[in-house]
Write a protein that holds these residues in place. Structure first.
Motif, mmCIF file in Angstrom:
data_model
loop_
_atom_site.group_PDB
_atom_site.id
_atom_site.type_symbol
_atom_site.label_atom_id
_atom_site.label_comp_id
_atom_site.label_asym_id
_atom_site.label_seq_id
_atom_site.Cartn_x
_atom_site.Cartn_y
_atom_site.Cartn_z
ATOM 1 N N GLU A 343 0.938 -1.336 0.060
ATOM 2 C CA GLU A 343 0.104 0.043 0.037
ATOM 3 C C GLU A 343 0.673 1.217 -0.037
ATOM 4 O OE1 GLU A 343 -2.815 2.420 3.283
ATOM 5 O OE2 GLU A 343 -2.596 0.170 3.459
ATOM 6 N N HIS A 344 1.948 1.337 0.689
ATOM 7 C CA HIS A 344 2.872 2.513 1.063
ATOM 8 C C HIS A 344 3.808 2.534 -0.272
ATOM 9 C CE1 HIS A 344 1.098 2.446 4.909
ATOM 10 N NE2 HIS A 344 1.155 3.902 4.966
ATOM 11 N N LEU A 345 4.048 1.478 -0.765
ATOM 12 C CA LEU A 345 4.828 1.571 -2.152
ATOM 13 C C LEU A 345 4.176 2.373 -3.235
ATOM 14 C CD1 LEU A 345 7.350 0.620 -3.954
ATOM 15 C CD2 LEU A 345 6.055 -1.277 -4.377
ATOM 16 N N ALA A 346 2.922 2.151 -3.066
ATOM 17 C CA ALA A 346 2.156 2.849 -4.207
ATOM 18 C C ALA A 346 2.131 4.241 -4.221
ATOM 19 C CB ALA A 346 0.795 2.368 -4.314
ATOM 20 N N THR A 347 2.359 4.684 -2.820
ATOM 21 C CA THR A 347 2.758 6.358 -2.690
ATOM 22 C C THR A 347 3.736 6.887 -2.384
ATOM 23 O OG1 THR A 347 2.102 5.900 -0.038
ATOM 24 C CG2 THR A 347 0.109 5.948 -1.499
ATOM 25 N N ILE A 348 4.791 6.066 -2.784
ATOM 26 C CA ILE A 348 6.047 6.625 -2.690
ATOM 27 C C ILE A 348 6.160 7.943 -3.154
ATOM 28 C CG2 ILE A 348 7.116 5.438 -4.727
ATOM 29 C CD1 ILE A 348 9.511 4.667 -3.215
ATOM 30 N N SER A 349 7.082 8.877 -2.692
ATOM 31 C CA SER A 349 7.010 10.254 -2.824
ATOM 32 C C SER A 349 8.146 10.760 -3.683
ATOM 33 C CB SER A 349 6.796 10.920 -1.693
ATOM 34 O OG SER A 349 8.050 10.992 -0.744
ATOM 35 N N SER A 350 9.321 9.942 -3.823
ATOM 36 C CA SER A 350 10.375 10.396 -4.586
ATOM 37 C C SER A 350 10.920 9.353 -5.482
ATOM 38 C CB SER A 350 11.482 10.834 -3.587
ATOM 39 O OG SER A 350 12.819 11.245 -4.116
ATOM 40 N N PRO A 351 11.574 9.640 -6.421
ATOM 41 C CA PRO A 351 12.247 8.404 -7.341
ATOM 42 C C PRO A 351 13.665 7.866 -6.860
ATOM 43 C CG PRO A 351 12.418 10.839 -8.432
ATOM 44 C CD PRO A 351 11.386 10.922 -7.345
ATOM 45 N N LEU A 352 13.866 8.862 -5.651
ATOM 46 C CA LEU A 352 15.277 8.545 -5.131
ATOM 47 C C LEU A 352 14.860 7.575 -3.800
ATOM 48 C CD1 LEU A 352 17.055 11.830 -5.555
ATOM 49 C CD2 LEU A 352 17.123 9.953 -7.061
ATOM 50 N N SER A 353 13.504 7.442 -3.339
ATOM 51 C CA SER A 353 13.542 6.679 -2.198
ATOM 52 C C SER A 353 13.798 5.385 -2.302
ATOM 53 C CB SER A 353 12.374 6.937 -1.662
ATOM 54 O OG SER A 353 12.248 8.620 -1.390
ATOM 55 N N ASP A 398 9.190 18.145 3.522
ATOM 56 C CA ASP A 398 8.288 17.799 4.706
ATOM 57 C C ASP A 398 7.158 16.731 3.872
ATOM 58 O OD1 ASP A 398 9.122 19.425 6.291
ATOM 59 O OD2 ASP A 398 7.503 20.965 5.996
ATOM 60 N N ARG A 399 7.093 16.795 2.511
ATOM 61 C CA ARG A 399 6.440 15.692 1.938
ATOM 62 C C ARG A 399 7.041 14.388 1.983
ATOM 63 N NH1 ARG A 399 6.029 13.912 -3.637
ATOM 64 N NH2 ARG A 399 7.420 15.920 -4.128
ATOM 65 N N HIS A 400 8.341 14.315 1.689
ATOM 66 C CA HIS A 400 9.058 12.955 1.774
ATOM 67 C C HIS A 400 8.931 12.545 2.957
ATOM 68 C CE1 HIS A 400 9.784 13.720 -2.390
ATOM 69 N NE2 HIS A 400 10.765 14.444 -2.089
ATOM 70 N N ARG A 401 9.251 13.438 4.012
ATOM 71 C CA ARG A 401 9.067 12.825 5.662
ATOM 72 C C ARG A 401 7.926 12.224 6.026
ATOM 73 N NH1 ARG A 401 11.597 17.953 6.564
ATOM 74 N NH2 ARG A 401 13.783 18.008 6.657
ATOM 75 N N ALA A 402 6.781 13.099 5.543
ATOM 76 C CA ALA A 402 5.501 12.765 5.799
ATOM 77 C C ALA A 402 5.272 11.004 5.227
ATOM 78 C CB ALA A 402 4.370 13.469 5.334
ATOM 79 N N TRP A 403 5.539 10.873 4.110
ATOM 80 C CA TRP A 403 5.726 9.647 3.402
ATOM 81 C C TRP A 403 6.450 8.646 4.509
ATOM 82 C CZ3 TRP A 403 9.414 6.327 1.591
ATOM 83 C CH2 TRP A 403 9.138 5.124 1.025
ATOM 84 N N VAL A 404 7.707 8.780 4.783
ATOM 85 C CA VAL A 404 8.317 7.991 5.810
ATOM 86 C C VAL A 404 7.403 7.744 7.078
ATOM 87 C CG1 VAL A 404 10.367 7.608 7.366
ATOM 88 C CG2 VAL A 404 10.481 8.427 4.942
ATOM 89 N N ARG A 405 7.050 8.590 7.845
ATOM 90 C CA ARG A 405 6.229 8.458 8.912
ATOM 91 C C ARG A 405 5.059 7.801 8.783
ATOM 92 N NH1 ARG A 405 7.803 14.933 9.922
ATOM 93 N NH2 ARG A 405 10.014 14.615 10.856
ATOM 94 N N GLY A 406 4.170 8.019 7.755
ATOM 95 C CA GLY A 406 2.876 7.380 7.420
ATOM 96 C C GLY A 406 3.224 5.972 7.337
ATOM 97 N N PHE A 407 4.230 5.595 6.684
ATOM 98 C CA PHE A 407 4.635 4.063 6.285
ATOM 99 C C PHE A 407 5.095 3.453 7.933
ATOM 100 C CE2 PHE A 407 6.733 1.484 2.826
ATOM 101 C CZ PHE A 407 6.482 0.513 3.422
ATOM 102 N N PHE A 408 5.862 4.123 8.359
ATOM 103 C CA PHE A 408 6.396 3.636 9.724
ATOM 104 C C PHE A 408 5.279 3.385 10.834
ATOM 105 C CE2 PHE A 408 7.979 4.790 13.923
ATOM 106 C CZ PHE A 408 8.735 4.006 14.247
ATOM 107 N N ASP A 409 4.459 4.656 10.763
ATOM 108 C CA ASP A 409 3.384 4.266 11.841
ATOM 109 C C ASP A 409 2.265 3.247 11.388
ATOM 110 O OD1 ASP A 409 4.233 6.472 12.981
ATOM 111 O OD2 ASP A 409 2.816 7.994 12.341
ATOM 112 N N ALA A 410 2.159 2.726 10.367
ATOM 113 C CA ALA A 410 1.349 1.835 9.751
ATOM 114 C C ALA A 410 1.851 0.547 10.118
ATOM 115 C CB ALA A 410 0.790 1.849 8.375
ATOM 116 N N LEU A 411 3.381 0.429 9.997
ATOM 117 C CA LEU A 411 4.082 -1.031 10.565
ATOM 118 C C LEU A 411 4.108 -0.849 12.059
ATOM 119 C CD1 LEU A 411 6.472 -1.308 7.791
ATOM 120 C CD2 LEU A 411 4.532 -2.843 8.048
#
Length: 466
Positions: A343-353, A398-411
């Motif tokens: 689910e969170h792979l589908a929302t990845i926010s940067s091509p470098l992540s 901030d957008r990239h950090r938010a993606w990390v934190r959302g993914f982290f919280d979900a796990l």
């Protein structure tokens, strides 16, 4: 205190007891020398003390304490949180101390505190020997080892700390001591997983094991719609795989490289980085199910030099980019975990992540938890959720950090703690999760003995008692 408040006479006094180079804010190389791997970190030390040996480390520590300045220790400078830099303090910089010597008869390697994985791999492979060093060749061997030390070979040869035979350590009061199973054994126990909390290790000696120089290794990749199948396969396959097998999943957007079909460029993919640390022909047989899985769009598994494989992932995480990550240790990849990852792979926010998932078991799991300060040896995986972006894209941070934190919280409901080397801006709040209660208690006792004033606090800090 700021970088301008230290009188030149004071730094002159240190220079008189220092063989290396002292770099302050007025030095023309100051801005270049204070850069580290994570371009997100921008700190201004009062002094960068570029050491040439243990006596320089001792002098820098004694001088910093005399002037009541905070201390940071820099080896490879690869830590995500930037613990190797400190504002208005002293950086004990080991990056010039990279001497690495192999004893092929004893099958050991001695590496100074600033050596990188690449140095240890190169010298060891000259004799057909190896140990577990990190997944990225420009990571410092010091920080890697002090936190535990995971890598492609860990299921066969154990963690880096499992190969550690002895250390030379400069303690908080400037003393130079030796630590091993038979000398300062309590300190040696704490150094194997407790991070940089107890002293500055200026020399490591490791046991080596025969390997290579040719192994079977490479990457197999699939489009994201096959990720659930690939992750379930990883869960089941690695549970019964021989120790020689290393498998690391990696989820990201496909880079625009000729290796990948053009229609997948910029789209989510999953890969398995495979390593067979044994006979190449046997590896072909063992890894055949990996290569036959689903409909791979890329398969680079082939005989290759182990030292080259150790550099395989380097281009994905170069120096100077901005990075932010969070991490969990996990048990087996349940269907719920797999669904959350996809689910969170589908929302990845940067091509470098990237989202690497490391697989344990084998030799790692057979060492008792109380033998070292590395916990949760029965865990199956670590997941590291890594956001990365270019310096000129700071507005998207901030957008990239938010993606990390959302993914982290979900796990988080599935977490079994954290690998201390993977703590980031959460290091101070999560450090206790990196250890069992018994390990934490013992580490605090060791800290009280060897660093009662908490001089080494610029890290995932283990506080002394009281």
């Amino acid at each position: 205190m700021t970088t301008l408040d230290i009188p030149a006479t004071d730094t002159d006094a240190l220079a008189g007891d220092f063989a290396g180079q002292l770099i302050t804010a007025t030095h023309p190389a100051y801005d270049d020398q204070r850069r580290i791997w994570n371009g997100e970190i921008d700190r201004r030390p009062a002094v960068l003390a570029q050491c040439e040996g243990a006596s320089d480390v001792s002098a820098a520590l004694r001088w910093a304490r005399a002037h009541d300045l905070p201390v940071a220790v820099r080896g490879g400078g690869h830590g995500i949180a930037g613990h190797s830099l400190v504002d208005d303090g002293v950086v004990v910089d080991l990056s010039g101390m990279r001497g690495t010597v192999v004893d092929p008869l004893a099958r050991t390697v001695s590496a100074q505190g600033g050596a990188l994985n690449a140095h240890v791999d190169r010298e060891s492979q000259a004799f057909g020997l190896a140990m577990t060093s990190g997944y990225i060749s420009h990571t410092g061997i010091g920080g890697l080892t002090l936190g535990g030390g995971i890598g492609h070979l860990m299921r066969r040869t154990g963690l880096a700390i499992d190969a550690l035979r002895s250390c030379q350590v400069v303690t908080a009061d400037g003393s130079i001591v030796h630590a091993s199973e038979t000398e300062n054994a309590d300190l040696f126990w704490g150094l194997r997983g407790g991070g940089g909390n107890f002293g500055v290790v200026t020399d490591f000696t490791f046991d080596l094991q025969p390997l290579g120089p040719t192994i079977l290794a490479g990457l197999v990749a699939w489009p994201a719609d096959e990720a659930p199948t690939v992750l379930a396969f990883l869960r089941d396959f690695i549970a019964d795989a021989p120790d020689e097998v290393g498998l690391m999943a990696n989820l990201r957007l496909a880079p625009a490289l000729p290796l990948f079909p053009e229609h997948l460029h910029g789209r989510p993919i999953i890969g398995l980085v495979a390593t067979y640390a044994g006979d190449v022909d046997e590896g072909e047989r063992v890894l055949a199910p990996v290569r036959a899985l689903g409909h791979p769009v890329l398969d680079t598994i082939a005989p290759k030099a182990y030292a080259a494989h150790q550099k395989f992932l380097d281009p994905a995480v170069p120096h100077g980019r901005h990075y932010y990550w969070k991490s969990h240790r996990l048990g087996p990849l349940t269907d719920d975990i797999i669904d959350t990852i996809c689910e969170h792979l589908a929302t990845i926010s940067s091509p470098l992540s990237t989202v690497p998932i490391f697989s344990f078991g084998g030799a790692v799991s057979r060492v008792p938890d109380d033998a070292t300060a590395f916990p949760h040896r029965d865990a199956s995986h670590d997941i590291n959720i890594v956001a990365s972006w270019l310096p000129e894209e700071a507005g998207d941070a901030d957008r990239h950090r938010a993606w990390v934190r959302g993914f982290f919280d979900a796990l988080a409901p599935h977490s079994r703690g954290v690998y201390v080397n993977f703590t980031s801006d959460d290091a101070q709040t999560r450090v206790q999760e990196a250890y069992s209660p018994a390990q934490w208690s013992r580490l605090r006792t060791i800290k009280t003995t060897w660093d009662p004033d908490n001089v080494f606090r610029g890290n995932a800090n283990i506080p002394p008692l009281a």
